[in-house]
Design a protein around this motif. Structure first.
Motif, short mmCIF file in Angstrom:
data_model
loop_
_atom_site.label_atom_id
_atom_site.label_comp_id
_atom_site.label_asym_id
_atom_site.label_seq_id
_atom_site.Cartn_x
_atom_site.Cartn_y
_atom_site.Cartn_z
N GLN A 122 35.73 1.15 10.56
CA GLN A 122 36.22 2.37 9.38
C GLN A 122 37.14 2.06 8.25
O GLN A 122 38.12 1.53 8.43
N ILE A 123 36.48 1.80 7.51
CA ILE A 123 37.08 1.31 6.12
C ILE A 123 36.67 2.64 4.59
O ILE A 123 35.89 2.64 4.19
N LYS A 124 38.06 3.49 5.33
CA LYS A 124 38.15 4.52 3.83
C LYS A 124 38.72 4.92 4.13
O LYS A 124 39.77 5.41 4.85
N PRO A 125 39.50 5.98 2.62
CA PRO A 125 38.79 5.25 1.59
C PRO A 125 40.16 4.65 0.73
O PRO A 125 41.25 4.58 0.83
N ASN A 126 39.48 4.54 -0.56
CA ASN A 126 40.42 3.99 -1.49
C ASN A 126 40.84 2.80 -0.68
O ASN A 126 42.08 2.60 -1.26
N SER A 127 39.99 1.79 0.00
CA SER A 127 41.52 1.03 -0.01
C SER A 127 40.35 -0.57 -0.37
O SER A 127 39.42 -0.53 -0.43
N ARG A 128 41.12 -2.23 -0.25
CA ARG A 128 40.77 -3.17 -1.22
C ARG A 128 40.93 -4.06 -0.64
O ARG A 128 41.86 -4.31 -0.05
N ASN A 129 40.47 -5.57 -0.98
CA ASN A 129 41.27 -6.84 -0.34
C ASN A 129 41.47 -6.68 0.43
O ASN A 129 42.17 -7.18 1.55
N ILE A 130 39.83 -6.50 1.80
CA ILE A 130 39.82 -6.90 2.92
C ILE A 130 39.64 -8.18 2.61
O ILE A 130 38.18 -8.22 2.77
N ILE A 147 31.65 1.31 4.75
CA ILE A 147 32.73 1.03 4.40
C ILE A 147 32.24 1.99 3.26
O ILE A 147 30.94 1.58 2.59
N THR A 148 33.20 2.88 2.83
CA THR A 148 32.90 3.73 2.36
C THR A 148 33.77 4.78 0.89
O THR A 148 34.79 4.03 1.84
N ARG A 149 33.48 5.27 0.88
CA ARG A 149 34.87 6.47 -0.16
C ARG A 149 35.55 5.61 -1.01
O ARG A 149 36.64 5.61 -0.96
N GLN A 150 35.20 4.54 -2.20
CA GLN A 150 35.64 4.36 -2.81
C GLN A 150 36.66 3.06 -2.13
O GLN A 150 37.12 2.61 -2.88
N SER A 151 36.00 2.61 -1.18
CA SER A 151 36.57 1.01 -0.87
C SER A 151 35.60 -0.04 -1.53
O SER A 151 34.47 -0.13 -1.33
N THR A 152 36.56 -1.28 -1.81
CA THR A 152 36.03 -1.88 -2.49
C THR A 152 36.20 -3.26 -2.68
O THR A 152 37.68 -3.35 -1.70
N ASP A 153 35.94 -4.69 -2.69
CA ASP A 153 36.65 -6.13 -2.68
C ASP A 153 37.03 -6.32 -1.20
O ASP A 153 38.23 -7.25 -0.77
N ILE A 154 35.52 -6.72 -0.57
CA ILE A 154 35.73 -6.85 0.43
C ILE A 154 34.70 -7.92 1.60
O ILE A 154 33.70 -8.15 0.61
N THR A 155 35.36 -8.75 2.08
CA THR A 155 34.74 -10.24 2.52
C THR A 155 33.74 -9.73 4.23
O THR A 155 35.29 -9.54 4.99
N VAL A 156 33.44 -9.93 4.53
CA VAL A 156 32.69 -10.01 6.45
C VAL A 156 32.28 -11.38 6.39
O VAL A 156 30.84 -11.20 5.42
N SER A 157 32.79 -12.09 7.15
CA SER A 157 32.21 -13.43 7.24
C SER A 157 32.17 -14.00 8.60
O SER A 157 33.19 -13.75 9.62
N ARG A 158 31.01 -14.72 9.19
CA ARG A 158 31.36 -15.15 10.07
C ARG A 158 31.55 -14.25 11.49
O ARG A 158 31.70 -14.43 12.74
N CYS A 159 31.16 -12.83 11.14
CA CYS A 159 31.01 -12.02 12.78
C CYS A 159 30.19 -12.20 13.86
O CYS A 159 28.18 -12.63 13.64
N TYR A 160 29.59 -11.64 14.13
CA TYR A 160 28.51 -11.52 15.39
C TYR A 160 28.10 -9.97 15.51
O TYR A 160 29.51 -8.98 16.47
N PHE A 161 26.53 -9.26 15.32
CA PHE A 161 26.97 -7.84 15.69
C PHE A 161 25.82 -8.07 16.71
O PHE A 161 24.77 -8.51 16.61
N ALA A 162 26.01 -6.80 17.88
CA ALA A 162 24.76 -6.89 19.37
C ALA A 162 25.07 -5.57 19.57
O ALA A 162 25.53 -4.52 19.41
N GLN A 163 23.76 -5.40 20.59
CA GLN A 163 23.85 -3.85 20.96
C GLN A 163 23.69 -2.78 20.63
O GLN A 163 24.93 -2.10 20.58
N HIS A 164 23.20 -2.64 19.04
CA HIS A 164 23.76 -1.29 18.29
C HIS A 164 22.60 -1.09 17.02
O HIS A 164 21.68 -1.64 16.46
N ASP A 165 22.81 0.19 17.24
CA ASP A 165 21.93 1.05 15.83
C ASP A 165 21.82 0.40 14.32
O ASP A 165 21.17 -0.47 14.03
N LYS A 166 22.99 1.42 14.12
CA LYS A 166 23.32 1.59 13.08
C LYS A 166 24.52 1.00 12.50
O LYS A 166 25.44 1.11 12.19
N THR A 167 24.46 -0.65 12.42
CA THR A 167 25.33 -1.66 12.30
C THR A 167 26.59 -1.44 10.96
O THR A 167 27.46 -1.14 11.26
#
Length: 328
Positions: A122-130, A147-167
């Protein structure tokens, strides 16, 4: 042509090497090495103890196994949580990145988070460079990454997501107009049968490239109020549901008129009847990644790329690289 070919050469070579909006994340580059020696939720040698410390730290694990979190684990600024060399799974709750900066999360598993509003990360609030890299996430009661509440400048790479609804939710709701500042890059990720929100975006800007999304149950990606999504050379393979691109109309709290978002699809591969994006006439209304960063490692969407993504996403069995940095 895959990104990050040499980031495992030494322990801290990964710092500042993210592609995209999170490229300035250096984590705990200038901090001491912190060794996690206990799988306990808290106490000496625990992950929680390292994450709460205020000084920069490069956190590594001396043990493998499962850490059952009884509450969110807050990560303070200038931290790298580096799972290379061990196999560590977080369960029960997740990580919370709150009002922090310079965070790298690498090579961990997240599974089985329980409770209202419990996300894997959970990335919130006001977090950056992640930068979130090579993590496996599945089966949480809320989101896998939010990623919410004015959090920004974020990269998500090479991740695996499974068995989930609201990803992955990016942008909280139409009342949080401050989320117009959000900027996120998502690349070389594998969304394996997750139902929806790969991602769902409000207000901000998201650059998607070289991801593989298959067998969604509602839609693949969604642009809500004022969102701008630039989808480049991704692979969308439909299951029973064919709509890859969705548009939801909502009214921002400071506007009179309701609007949806915009998605530009460029070089995407659509398989098994996945429906194309039809809003190309709005291309000039969407940001281009080159306005913010000059290079990114991208290749055409092909069947061979699809095979590589299936093999090279999520937690990896890696040796921990040698730390050659001498602290003063």
């Amino acid at each position: 042509m895959q990104p990050y070919g040499d980031v495992d050469s030494t322990l801290r070579a990964i710092a500042g090497r993210a592609e995209g909006f999170g490229r300035h994340a250096i984590g705990g580059l200038h901090g001491a090495l912190y060794l996690v020696t206990s799988l306990s939720d808290d106490g000496p040698g625990s992950l929680r103890e390292g994450c709460r410390r205020q000084e920069p730290l490069w956190i590594v694990f001396e043990v493998s196994g499962t850490i059952h979190l009884s509450s969110y684990l807050s990560v303070s600024s200038n931290k790298t949580v580096d799972g290379r060399g061990q196999r560590v799974k977080l369960t029960g709750k997740g990580l919370r990145l709150k009002e922090c900066e310079n965070i790298i999360i690498c090579n961990l598993e997240f599974e089985g988070g329980r409770g209202h509003d419990v996300d894997g990360i959970q990335i919130k609030p006001n977090s950056r460079n992640i930068w979130i890299d090579r993590c496996s996430l599945r089966d949480y009661d809320d989101g896998l990454i939010d990623i919410t509440r004015q959090s920004t400048d974020i990269t998500v790479s090479r991740c695996y997501f499974a068995q989930h609804d609201k990803t992955m939710l990016i942008g909280a709701d139409p009342t949080h107009v401050g989320d117009r500042c959000i900027r996120v890059t998502i690349h070389h990720c594998f969304f394996d049968g997750t139902n929806q929100r790969q991602p769902r975006l409000r207000f901000g800007k998201v650059h998607l490239y070289n991801n593989y999304t298959r067998n969604w149950k509602v839609y693949a990606i969604c642009a809500s109020v004022e969102a701008q999504i630039y989808s480049q050379c991704n692979i969308y393979e439909a299951g029973d549901k064919k709509k890859a691109y969705e548009f939801y109309t909502e009214k921002a709290a400071d506007k009179e008129e309701a609007k949806s978002g915009i998605i530009i699809s460029e070089g995407d591969m659509l398989l098994n009847g996945a429906q194309p994006c039809l809003l190309t006439e709005y291309k000039e209304s969407v940001f281009h990644p080159s306005e913010y960063y000059s290079t990114w490692t991208m290749e055409p969407a092909t069947h061979s790329l699809r095979e590589v993504i299936q093999l090279c996403t999520g937690w990896q069995s890696l040796c921990r690289p040698v730390d050659n940095m001498v602290m003063n």
